[in-house]
Design a protein around this motif. Sequence first.
Motif, PDB file in Angstrom:
ATOM      1  N   TRP A 171       0.811  -1.213   0.000  1.00  0.00           N
ATOM      2  CA  TRP A 171       0.000   0.000   0.000  1.00  0.00           C
ATOM      3  C   TRP A 171       0.848   1.268   0.000  1.00  0.00           C
ATOM      4  O   TRP A 171       0.379   2.328  -0.386  1.00  0.00           O
ATOM      5  CB  TRP A 171      -0.929   0.022   1.216  1.00  0.00           C
ATOM      6  CG  TRP A 171      -1.994  -1.009   1.164  1.00  0.00           C
ATOM      7  CD1 TRP A 171      -3.193  -0.917   0.530  1.00  0.00           C
ATOM      8  CD2 TRP A 171      -1.954  -2.294   1.763  1.00  0.00           C
ATOM      9  NE1 TRP A 171      -3.899  -2.080   0.702  1.00  0.00           N
ATOM     10  CE2 TRP A 171      -3.166  -2.947   1.457  1.00  0.00           C
ATOM     11  CE3 TRP A 171      -1.017  -2.982   2.533  1.00  0.00           C
ATOM     12  CZ2 TRP A 171      -3.463  -4.226   1.900  1.00  0.00           C
ATOM     13  CZ3 TRP A 171      -1.322  -4.260   2.957  1.00  0.00           C
ATOM     14  CH2 TRP A 171      -2.518  -4.859   2.641  1.00  0.00           C
ATOM     15  N   SER A 228       1.300   3.116  -3.377  1.00  0.00           N
ATOM     16  CA  SER A 228       0.025   3.725  -3.767  1.00  0.00           C
ATOM     17  C   SER A 228      -0.246   4.998  -2.975  1.00  0.00           C
ATOM     18  O   SER A 228      -0.750   5.974  -3.527  1.00  0.00           O
ATOM     19  CB  SER A 228      -1.125   2.740  -3.556  1.00  0.00           C
ATOM     20  OG  SER A 228      -0.981   1.629  -4.402  1.00  0.00           O
ATOM     21  N   GLY A 271      -4.533  -6.501  -8.400  1.00  0.00           N
ATOM     22  CA  GLY A 271      -5.216  -5.433  -7.677  1.00  0.00           C
ATOM     23  C   GLY A 271      -6.666  -5.228  -8.068  1.00  0.00           C
ATOM     24  O   GLY A 271      -7.405  -4.555  -7.361  1.00  0.00           O
ATOM     25  N   GLY A 276      -7.480  -7.805  -4.729  1.00  0.00           N
ATOM     26  CA  GLY A 276      -7.670  -6.359  -4.644  1.00  0.00           C
ATOM     27  C   GLY A 276      -8.808  -6.002  -3.708  1.00  0.00           C
ATOM     28  O   GLY A 276      -8.727  -5.024  -2.957  1.00  0.00           O
ATOM     29  N   GLY A 321      -7.509  -6.421  -0.298  1.00  0.00           N
ATOM     30  CA  GLY A 321      -6.616  -5.297  -0.038  1.00  0.00           C
ATOM     31  C   GLY A 321      -7.376  -4.025   0.285  1.00  0.00           C
ATOM     32  O   GLY A 321      -6.983  -3.266   1.177  1.00  0.00           O
ATOM     33  N   VAL A 328      -6.944   0.389  -4.014  1.00  0.00           N
ATOM     34  CA  VAL A 328      -6.297  -0.747  -4.673  1.00  0.00           C
ATOM     35  C   VAL A 328      -6.982  -1.006  -6.015  1.00  0.00           C
ATOM     36  O   VAL A 328      -8.201  -1.103  -6.102  1.00  0.00           O
ATOM     37  CB  VAL A 328      -6.347  -2.005  -3.780  1.00  0.00           C
ATOM     38  CG1 VAL A 328      -5.727  -3.194  -4.481  1.00  0.00           C
ATOM     39  CG2 VAL A 328      -5.647  -1.729  -2.454  1.00  0.00           C
ATOM     40  N   GLY A 329      -6.194  -1.090  -7.058  1.00  0.00           N
ATOM     41  CA  GLY A 329      -6.723  -1.309  -8.408  1.00  0.00           C
ATOM     42  C   GLY A 329      -6.887  -0.027  -9.201  1.00  0.00           C
ATOM     43  O   GLY A 329      -7.329  -0.055 -10.340  1.00  0.00           O
TER      44      GLY A 329
END
Length: 136
Positions: free
Chosen positions: A38, A41, A70, A75, A78, A125-126
């Motif tokens: 993470w 990101s 992700g 994902g 996450g 996420v993604g």
Amino acid sequence: MISALLNILWVVLGGFVMALGWWLAGLLCAITIIGLPWARSCFVIGKFSLWPFGQEAVNREELSGRGDLGTGPLGLIGNVLWFLVAGWWLAIGHLSSALACFVSIVGIPFGIQHIKLALIALKPVGMTVVPVRSAG
């Protein structure tokens, strides 16, 4: 030119503080080692939170036309973990900044941007940040 002006105003109207929040979350994720997936990101979205005009966050699956780690079930897991650990307080920060921006008519576009970032804070996420695509 307009994008640069909007970004400068944005920094003053809550963008800088929220970017620091994202970067703090990224630092904490990196320190824990478990949060390393993470951390990157957080730094990317922190930069987006500092200078958002002229860029947009999009789902990687919609952008590329194919899924990846992700954008699939991992994902989702996450995003749930992210929400429980840091997503909710970053979203609250963006929503608070949005409310402050909505006090004036000039601040409405900035408040809308804070709401978009609050939604990203809930499930980053993604997602990926890309330049805004022109309509023409």
